[in-house]
Design an enzyme around this catalytic site. Structure first.
Site, PDB file in Angstrom:
ATOM      1  N   ASN A   5     -12.978  -3.230   2.063  1.00  0.00           N
ATOM      2  CA  ASN A   5     -13.988  -2.189   2.216  1.00  0.00           C
ATOM      3  C   ASN A   5     -14.885  -2.219   0.990  1.00  0.00           C
ATOM      4  O   ASN A   5     -14.398  -2.106  -0.138  1.00  0.00           O
ATOM      5  CB  ASN A   5     -13.313  -0.816   2.360  1.00  0.00           C
ATOM      6  CG  ASN A   5     -12.452  -0.725   3.603  1.00  0.00           C
ATOM      7  OD1 ASN A   5     -12.839  -1.210   4.665  1.00  0.00           O
ATOM      8  ND2 ASN A   5     -11.286  -0.118   3.485  1.00  0.00           N
ATOM      9  N   HIS A  31      -6.844  -5.842   2.149  1.00  0.00           N
ATOM     10  CA  HIS A  31      -5.698  -5.312   2.881  1.00  0.00           C
ATOM     11  C   HIS A  31      -5.155  -6.440   3.770  1.00  0.00           C
ATOM     12  O   HIS A  31      -5.926  -7.051   4.531  1.00  0.00           O
ATOM     13  CB  HIS A  31      -6.130  -4.159   3.796  1.00  0.00           C
ATOM     14  CG  HIS A  31      -6.720  -2.979   3.078  1.00  0.00           C
ATOM     15  ND1 HIS A  31      -6.035  -1.794   2.904  1.00  0.00           N
ATOM     16  CD2 HIS A  31      -7.944  -2.786   2.505  1.00  0.00           C
ATOM     17  CE1 HIS A  31      -6.810  -0.932   2.259  1.00  0.00           C
ATOM     18  NE2 HIS A  31      -7.973  -1.506   2.010  1.00  0.00           N
ATOM     19  N   GLN A  45     -14.335   2.678   1.059  1.00  0.00           N
ATOM     20  CA  GLN A  45     -13.682   2.227  -0.177  1.00  0.00           C
ATOM     21  C   GLN A  45     -13.347   3.431  -1.053  1.00  0.00           C
ATOM     22  O   GLN A  45     -14.209   4.292  -1.294  1.00  0.00           O
ATOM     23  CB  GLN A  45     -14.593   1.260  -0.949  1.00  0.00           C
ATOM     24  CG  GLN A  45     -13.896   0.663  -2.179  1.00  0.00           C
ATOM     25  CD  GLN A  45     -14.753  -0.358  -2.930  1.00  0.00           C
ATOM     26  OE1 GLN A  45     -15.933  -0.522  -2.631  1.00  0.00           O
ATOM     27  NE2 GLN A  45     -14.158  -1.023  -3.898  1.00  0.00           N
ATOM     28  N   VAL A  99     -10.794   2.903  -3.812  1.00  0.00           N
ATOM     29  CA  VAL A  99     -10.388   2.358  -5.112  1.00  0.00           C
ATOM     30  C   VAL A  99     -11.374   1.250  -5.465  1.00  0.00           C
ATOM     31  O   VAL A  99     -11.528   0.278  -4.707  1.00  0.00           O
ATOM     32  CB  VAL A  99      -8.945   1.804  -5.070  1.00  0.00           C
ATOM     33  CG1 VAL A  99      -8.583   1.185  -6.418  1.00  0.00           C
ATOM     34  CG2 VAL A  99      -7.953   2.918  -4.715  1.00  0.00           C
ATOM     35  N   HIS A 120     -10.134  -5.366  -3.505  1.00  0.00           N
ATOM     36  CA  HIS A 120      -8.806  -5.579  -2.920  1.00  0.00           C
ATOM     37  C   HIS A 120      -8.947  -5.939  -1.454  1.00  0.00           C
ATOM     38  O   HIS A 120      -9.875  -5.504  -0.777  1.00  0.00           O
ATOM     39  CB  HIS A 120      -7.920  -4.342  -3.082  1.00  0.00           C
ATOM     40  CG  HIS A 120      -8.518  -3.065  -2.557  1.00  0.00           C
ATOM     41  ND1 HIS A 120      -9.453  -2.342  -3.258  1.00  0.00           N
ATOM     42  CD2 HIS A 120      -8.325  -2.398  -1.397  1.00  0.00           C
ATOM     43  CE1 HIS A 120      -9.808  -1.283  -2.558  1.00  0.00           C
ATOM     44  NE2 HIS A 120      -9.154  -1.291  -1.410  1.00  0.00           N
ATOM     45  N   ASP A 151       0.842  -1.186   0.000  1.00  0.00           N
ATOM     46  CA  ASP A 151       0.000   0.000   0.000  1.00  0.00           C
ATOM     47  C   ASP A 151       0.882   1.242   0.000  1.00  0.00           C
ATOM     48  O   ASP A 151       1.891   1.309   0.688  1.00  0.00           O
ATOM     49  CB  ASP A 151      -0.914  -0.005   1.241  1.00  0.00           C
ATOM     50  CG  ASP A 151      -2.055   0.975   1.106  1.00  0.00           C
ATOM     51  OD1 ASP A 151      -3.210   0.527   0.960  1.00  0.00           O
ATOM     52  OD2 ASP A 151      -1.812   2.206   1.126  1.00  0.00           O
TER      53      ASP A 151
HETATM   54  P1  5GP Z   1      -9.672   1.362   0.199  1.00  0.00           P
HETATM   55  O1  5GP Z   1      -9.779   2.666   0.971  1.00  0.00           O
HETATM   56  O2  5GP Z   1     -10.347   1.463  -1.149  1.00  0.00           O
HETATM   57  O3  5GP Z   1     -10.081   0.157   0.971  1.00  0.00           O
HETATM   58  O4  5GP Z   1      -8.117   1.136  -0.025  1.00  0.00           O
HETATM   59  C1  5GP Z   1      -7.423   1.685  -1.079  1.00  0.00           C
HETATM   60  C2  5GP Z   1      -5.971   1.625  -0.692  1.00  0.00           C
HETATM   61  O5  5GP Z   1      -5.199   1.779  -1.856  1.00  0.00           O
HETATM   62  C3  5GP Z   1      -5.544   2.744   0.277  1.00  0.00           C
HETATM   63  O6  5GP Z   1      -5.014   2.152   1.455  1.00  0.00           O
HETATM   64  C4  5GP Z   1      -4.502   3.529  -0.521  1.00  0.00           C
HETATM   65  O7  5GP Z   1      -3.436   3.972   0.286  1.00  0.00           O
HETATM   66  C5  5GP Z   1      -4.061   2.536  -1.582  1.00  0.00           C
HETATM   67  N1  5GP Z   1      -3.666   3.127  -2.839  1.00  0.00           N
HETATM   68  C6  5GP Z   1      -4.344   4.076  -3.543  1.00  0.00           C
HETATM   69  N2  5GP Z   1      -3.704   4.368  -4.686  1.00  0.00           N
HETATM   70  C7  5GP Z   1      -2.583   3.565  -4.708  1.00  0.00           C
HETATM   71  C8  5GP Z   1      -1.520   3.417  -5.647  1.00  0.00           C
HETATM   72  O8  5GP Z   1      -1.449   4.063  -6.685  1.00  0.00           O
HETATM   73  N3  5GP Z   1      -0.563   2.493  -5.330  1.00  0.00           N
HETATM   74  C9  5GP Z   1      -0.596   1.766  -4.180  1.00  0.00           C
HETATM   75  N4  5GP Z   1       0.396   0.906  -3.980  1.00  0.00           N
HETATM   76  N5  5GP Z   1      -1.597   1.879  -3.275  1.00  0.00           N
HETATM   77  C10 5GP Z   1      -2.567   2.774  -3.542  1.00  0.00           C
END
Ligand code: 5GP
Ligand code: ZN
Length: 117
Positions: free
Chosen positions: A90, A105, A97, A99, A103, A33
């Site tokens: 998420n 974590h 959420q 992205v 996915h 991440d």
């Molecule tokens: P969500 O909030 O959708 O559950 O998690 C998305 C995660 O993706 C976040 O923890 C964020 O830091 C990570 N993330 C967003 N953009 C990128 C990226 O371009 N590269 C990487 N490695 N992680 C990302």
């Protein structure tokens, strides 16, 4: 709906940015991440574009097992099996959420005191 061309995780899975891949299998790819919340914070994403858990279809059974097996393999490689770790996803805005490509974590490396993911 987001498609592969404008989905950041599809592009990472395709190797577009040269992101370091921590582990991979037939169904999924794992990478760190960009904003780690724990000493070890790895994201496991299916190669197939699925927006979130709600979009998972019955025919995605093998993919689902592959994703979870990779999460477990990441935990092993990160040395988290003894101490323990957490796997979360998420699904939707209220869960946070950001992205919209499914996915998981994989979080570990410290005591996780937060009651929720
Ligand atoms: P969500 O909030 O959708 O559950 O998690 C998305 C995660 O993706 C976040 O923890 C964020 O830091 C990570 N993330 C967003 N953009 C990128 C990226 O371009 N590269 C990487 N490695 N992680 C990302
Ligand atoms: Zn995608």
């Amino acid at each position: 709906m987001t498609d592969r061309s404008d989905c950041i995780f599809c592009r990472i899975a395709d190797g577009a940015f040269g992101t370091d891949i921590v582990a991979e299998n037939e169904h999924a790819v794992a990478f760190r991440d960009i904003q780690p919340q724990t000493p070890s914070h790895v994201l496991v994403v299916p190669r197939k574009h699925i927006t979130g858990l709600r979009e998972l279809e019955p025919e995605d059974g093998e993919l689902t097992v592959g994703v979870l097996q990779l999460a477990r393999e990441v935990a092993r490689r990160e040395g988290l099996l003894d101490g323990g770790y957490r796997v979360t996803t998420n699904d939707g805005a209220d869960a946070g959420q950001t992205v919209f490509h499914l996915h998981f974590h994989v979080l570990g490396g410290r005591r996780l005191t937060e009651p929720l993911g």
